[in-house]
Design a protein around this motif. Structure first.
Motif, PDB file in Angstrom:
ATOM      1  N   LYS A  59      -3.539   3.272  -0.910  1.00  0.00           N
ATOM      2  CA  LYS A  59      -3.825   2.964  -1.765  1.00  0.00           C
ATOM      3  C   LYS A  59      -3.425   1.462  -1.876  1.00  0.00           C
ATOM      4  CE  LYS A  59      -4.599   3.889  -6.459  1.00  0.00           C
ATOM      5  NZ  LYS A  59      -3.915   4.673  -7.556  1.00  0.00           N
ATOM      6  N   LEU A  60      -4.331   0.620  -1.707  1.00  0.00           N
ATOM      7  CA  LEU A  60      -3.602  -0.890  -2.270  1.00  0.00           C
ATOM      8  C   LEU A  60      -2.627  -0.813  -3.625  1.00  0.00           C
ATOM      9  CD1 LEU A  60      -3.240  -3.788  -1.544  1.00  0.00           C
ATOM     10  CD2 LEU A  60      -5.377  -3.683  -2.440  1.00  0.00           C
TER      11      LEU A  60
ATOM     12  N   LYS B  44       1.298  -1.375   0.460  1.00  0.00           N
ATOM     13  CA  LYS B  44       0.324  -0.380  -0.137  1.00  0.00           C
ATOM     14  C   LYS B  44       1.254   0.941  -0.402  1.00  0.00           C
ATOM     15  CE  LYS B  44      -3.960  -2.178   2.601  1.00  0.00           C
ATOM     16  NZ  LYS B  44      -5.004  -2.083   4.152  1.00  0.00           N
TER      17      LYS B  44
END
Length: 233
Positions: A147-148, A143
């Motif tokens: 955010k992945l 991440k």
């Protein structure tokens, strides 16, 4: 270990950082309570060394917010110049795991940090972090800023090596050995992997983390500023 040190005296902060780095730790530093709280809430640390008397927000308030607001269980060792029982009890009441009085021996501080960190290893994750980029080695989740990111097996290998050695330079031969062992591959294969990794972790973000060191290799490093250094744990 990855350690966060929140201490407003620059010389003390520098001494702690240097000693713990020599012991193989990654150290991030903050000179005030507000910055320290932000780093503690957004980073992943094995332990936090927290001074009581801080500008902006004192150590007791920082500790209280970490325990009551963000529900963090990261071990916290508090530093104080006041050797009063009431002060220590206040620290324990807001969630501190240990207390050490100034002046102190760096060797004792390190031993105490190791001790409180070991007590919590059962609930700690195996996570690498550089700046706002994290890599959970158990789930293989990567991440950035929450955010992945999606990485293939090759770029995951490259990223782990870069994060473990950050901010040091990783030479091309080290990448090749990690990816293919003693087998020989053309240099385009490595360049392609680095390109894909950079596109994934840097392209849509303002701060680049992956840097090319010409004729040597690559390194992963966050921006300089309030942090003393950012390394793996």
């Amino acid at each position: 270990m990855r350690i966060l040190v929140i201490e407003d005296h620059a010389d003390i902060l520098a001494n702690i950082s240097e000693y713990f780095t020599l012991k193989g730790c990654g150290v991030t530093g903050a000179l005030d309570g507000v910055t320290g709280l932000h780093l503690a809430m957004t980073g992943n640390f094995d332990a936090i060394i927290l001074d009581v008397m801080l500008p902006g927000m004192d150590g007791n308030r920082v500790c209280h917010k970490l325990r009551s607001v963000s529900r963090q269980n990261t071990p916290i060792l508090m530093l104080t110049a006041r050797d009063e029982l009431e002060d220590r009890l206040t620290g324990f009441s807001v969630g501190a795991d240990d207390y050490i009085i100034k002046p102190f021996a760096l060797s004792e501080l390190f031993a105490r940090v190791e001790t409180v960190s070991r007590r919590s290893t059962g609930v700690r994750k195996n996570v690498l972090q550089v700046h706002d980029l994290t890599f959970d080695l158990d789930s293989l989740e990567v991440k950035r800023a929450g955010k992945l990111l999606k990485l293939n097996p090759t770029t995951l290998v490259l990223l782990e090596l870069l994060m473990r050695k950050s901010p040091a330079i990783v030479k091309r031969r080290e990448f090749e050995l990690a990816l293919w062992g003693q087998e020989t591959h053309d240099s385009d294969s490595l360049r392609t992997g680095i390109y894909m990794l950079r596109r994934t972790i840097d392209k849509t973000f303002d701060v680049p983390l992956l840097h090319t060191v010409h004729s040597m290799g690559y390194k992963l490093q966050g921006p300089s500023g309030g942090e003393v250094s950012i390394e793996r744990h």
